[in-house]
Design a protein around this motif. Structure first.
Motif, PDB file in Angstrom:
ATOM      1  N   LEU A   1       0.857  -1.188   0.000  1.00 35.09           N
ATOM      2  CA  LEU A   1       0.000   0.000   0.000  1.00 35.09           C
ATOM      3  C   LEU A   1       0.896   1.241   0.000  1.00 35.09           C
ATOM      4  O   LEU A   1       1.900   1.290   0.697  1.00 35.09           O
ATOM      5  CB  LEU A   1      -0.900   0.009   1.233  1.00 35.09           C
ATOM      6  CG  LEU A   1      -1.967  -1.078   1.283  1.00 35.09           C
ATOM      7  CD1 LEU A   1      -2.704  -1.021   2.614  1.00 35.09           C
ATOM      8  CD2 LEU A   1      -2.940  -0.952   0.146  1.00 35.09           C
ATOM      9  N   GLY A   2       0.516   2.227  -0.795  1.00 29.89           N
ATOM     10  CA  GLY A   2       1.286   3.459  -0.873  1.00 29.89           C
ATOM     11  C   GLY A   2       2.425   3.410  -1.873  1.00 29.89           C
ATOM     12  O   GLY A   2       3.152   4.388  -2.033  1.00 29.89           O
ATOM     13  N   GLN A   3       2.577   2.293  -2.574  1.00 31.65           N
ATOM     14  CA  GLN A   3       3.649   2.159  -3.552  1.00 31.65           C
ATOM     15  C   GLN A   3       3.296   2.908  -4.827  1.00 31.65           C
ATOM     16  O   GLN A   3       2.144   2.939  -5.249  1.00 31.65           O
ATOM     17  CB  GLN A   3       3.895   0.685  -3.854  1.00 31.65           C
ATOM     18  CG  GLN A   3       5.160   0.423  -4.614  1.00 31.65           C
ATOM     19  CD  GLN A   3       5.638  -1.012  -4.437  1.00 31.65           C
ATOM     20  OE1 GLN A   3       4.918  -1.856  -3.942  1.00 31.65           O
ATOM     21  NE2 GLN A   3       6.860  -1.267  -4.840  1.00 31.65           N
ATOM     22  N   VAL A   4       4.301   3.518  -5.447  1.00 34.36           N
ATOM     23  CA  VAL A   4       4.104   4.279  -6.675  1.00 34.36           C
ATOM     24  C   VAL A   4       4.196   3.330  -7.861  1.00 34.36           C
ATOM     25  O   VAL A   4       5.127   2.533  -7.953  1.00 34.36           O
ATOM     26  CB  VAL A   4       5.164   5.393  -6.803  1.00 34.36           C
ATOM     27  CG1 VAL A   4       4.998   6.152  -8.111  1.00 34.36           C
ATOM     28  CG2 VAL A   4       5.068   6.346  -5.614  1.00 34.36           C
ATOM     29  N   VAL A   5       3.205   3.405  -8.753  1.00 30.75           N
ATOM     30  CA  VAL A   5       3.166   2.551  -9.943  1.00 30.75           C
ATOM     31  C   VAL A   5       2.780   3.397 -11.158  1.00 30.75           C
ATOM     32  O   VAL A   5       2.193   4.466 -11.023  1.00 30.75           O
ATOM     33  CB  VAL A   5       2.160   1.380  -9.786  1.00 30.75           C
ATOM     34  CG1 VAL A   5       2.580   0.438  -8.681  1.00 30.75           C
ATOM     35  CG2 VAL A   5       0.754   1.887  -9.548  1.00 30.75           C
TER      36      VAL A   5
ATOM     37  N   ALA B   1       9.607   3.112  -5.220  1.00 26.92           N
ATOM     38  CA  ALA B   1       9.191   4.227  -4.364  1.00 26.92           C
ATOM     39  C   ALA B   1       7.914   3.888  -3.603  1.00 26.92           C
ATOM     40  O   ALA B   1       6.938   3.415  -4.185  1.00 26.92           O
ATOM     41  CB  ALA B   1       8.974   5.474  -5.204  1.00 26.92           C
ATOM     42  N   ILE B   2       7.953   4.127  -2.311  1.00 35.32           N
ATOM     43  CA  ILE B   2       6.778   3.967  -1.449  1.00 35.32           C
ATOM     44  C   ILE B   2       6.599   5.281  -0.707  1.00 35.32           C
ATOM     45  O   ILE B   2       7.545   5.777  -0.101  1.00 35.32           O
ATOM     46  CB  ILE B   2       6.955   2.805  -0.461  1.00 35.32           C
ATOM     47  CG1 ILE B   2       7.091   1.489  -1.215  1.00 35.32           C
ATOM     48  CG2 ILE B   2       5.782   2.747   0.509  1.00 35.32           C
ATOM     49  CD1 ILE B   2       7.428   0.309  -0.342  1.00 35.32           C
ATOM     50  N   ILE B   3       5.411   5.836  -0.762  1.00 33.49           N
ATOM     51  CA  ILE B   3       5.128   7.083  -0.054  1.00 33.49           C
ATOM     52  C   ILE B   3       4.766   6.702   1.376  1.00 33.49           C
ATOM     53  O   ILE B   3       3.662   6.226   1.636  1.00 33.49           O
ATOM     54  CB  ILE B   3       4.020   7.878  -0.761  1.00 33.49           C
ATOM     55  CG1 ILE B   3       4.441   8.165  -2.195  1.00 33.49           C
ATOM     56  CG2 ILE B   3       3.720   9.162  -0.008  1.00 33.49           C
ATOM     57  CD1 ILE B   3       3.346   8.683  -3.079  1.00 33.49           C
ATOM     58  N   GLU B   4       5.727   6.877   2.285  1.00 34.32           N
ATOM     59  CA  GLU B   4       5.600   6.368   3.653  1.00 34.32           C
ATOM     60  C   GLU B   4       4.393   6.935   4.398  1.00 34.32           C
ATOM     61  O   GLU B   4       3.687   6.207   5.082  1.00 34.32           O
ATOM     62  CB  GLU B   4       6.882   6.646   4.453  1.00 34.32           C
ATOM     63  CG  GLU B   4       8.031   5.759   4.061  1.00 34.32           C
ATOM     64  CD  GLU B   4       7.767   4.285   4.289  1.00 34.32           C
ATOM     65  OE1 GLU B   4       7.067   3.919   5.255  1.00 34.32           O
ATOM     66  OE2 GLU B   4       8.260   3.480   3.485  1.00 34.32           O
ATOM     67  N   SER B   5       4.151   8.241   4.277  1.00 27.96           N
ATOM     68  CA  SER B   5       3.045   8.846   5.029  1.00 27.96           C
ATOM     69  C   SER B   5       1.705   8.241   4.604  1.00 27.96           C
ATOM     70  O   SER B   5       0.863   7.922   5.443  1.00 27.96           O
ATOM     71  CB  SER B   5       3.032  10.363   4.833  1.00 27.96           C
ATOM     72  OG  SER B   5       2.871  10.678   3.460  1.00 27.96           O
TER      73      SER B   5
ATOM     74  N   VAL C   1      -0.790   2.658  -5.024  1.00 30.65           N
ATOM     75  CA  VAL C   1      -1.597   1.486  -4.711  1.00 30.65           C
ATOM     76  C   VAL C   1      -2.406   1.823  -3.462  1.00 30.65           C
ATOM     77  O   VAL C   1      -1.859   2.070  -2.396  1.00 30.65           O
ATOM     78  CB  VAL C   1      -0.712   0.251  -4.471  1.00 30.65           C
ATOM     79  CG1 VAL C   1      -1.555  -0.938  -4.052  1.00 30.65           C
ATOM     80  CG2 VAL C   1       0.087  -0.077  -5.727  1.00 30.65           C
ATOM     81  N   SER C   2      -3.737   1.872  -3.604  1.00 32.92           N
ATOM     82  CA  SER C   2      -4.590   2.240  -2.478  1.00 32.92           C
ATOM     83  C   SER C   2      -5.312   1.042  -1.874  1.00 32.92           C
ATOM     84  O   SER C   2      -5.969   1.157  -0.850  1.00 32.92           O
ATOM     85  CB  SER C   2      -5.605   3.302  -2.903  1.00 32.92           C
ATOM     86  OG  SER C   2      -6.389   2.845  -3.972  1.00 32.92           O
ATOM     87  N   GLY C   3      -5.179  -0.116  -2.506  1.00 34.83           N
ATOM     88  CA  GLY C   3      -5.789  -1.326  -1.975  1.00 34.83           C
ATOM     89  C   GLY C   3      -5.241  -2.546  -2.688  1.00 34.83           C
ATOM     90  O   GLY C   3      -4.885  -2.470  -3.859  1.00 34.83           O
TER      91      GLY C   3
END
Length: 93
Positions: free
Chosen positions: A5-9, A58-62, A23-25
């Motif tokens: 979750l939160g990964q950039v694609v 890349a993963i958006i941690e927040s 990725v939101s789910g």
């Protein structure tokens, strides 16, 4: 390939080809929900096959932390985070 979750694609197939998403789910090992906060808002994510996505490291941690803990995120947060990722990639090129 593990997807979080939160990964950039990036979409590599369909009418949204080339667009950046998070990725939101996660549905199962073949499908995920993706959102960009603009055309695909968090409330109405796109169901996408993983094989139709270019997965980045890349993963958006927040956003990842909020999604994992069940805290609601806003579309503005998603747009801002994706804009920062795009700007960082533009600097690299």
């Amino acid at each position: 390939m593990n997807i979080m979750l939160g990964q950039v694609v990036y979409s590599k197939a369909g009418r949204d080809e080339g667009r950046i998403f998070i990725v939101s789910g996660i549905i199962d090992d073949k499908y995920v929900f993706v959102s960009d906060g603009d055309l695909r808002r968090y409330e109405n994510p796109k169901k996408k096959k993983i094989k139709h996505l270019n997965i980045t490291a890349a993963i958006i941690e927040s956003i990842s932390q909020k999604l994992n803990s069940g805290i609601k995120i806003t579309n503005a947060e998603i747009r801002k985070a994706l804009a920062e990722v795009k700007a960082a990639e533009a600097v690299k090129e």
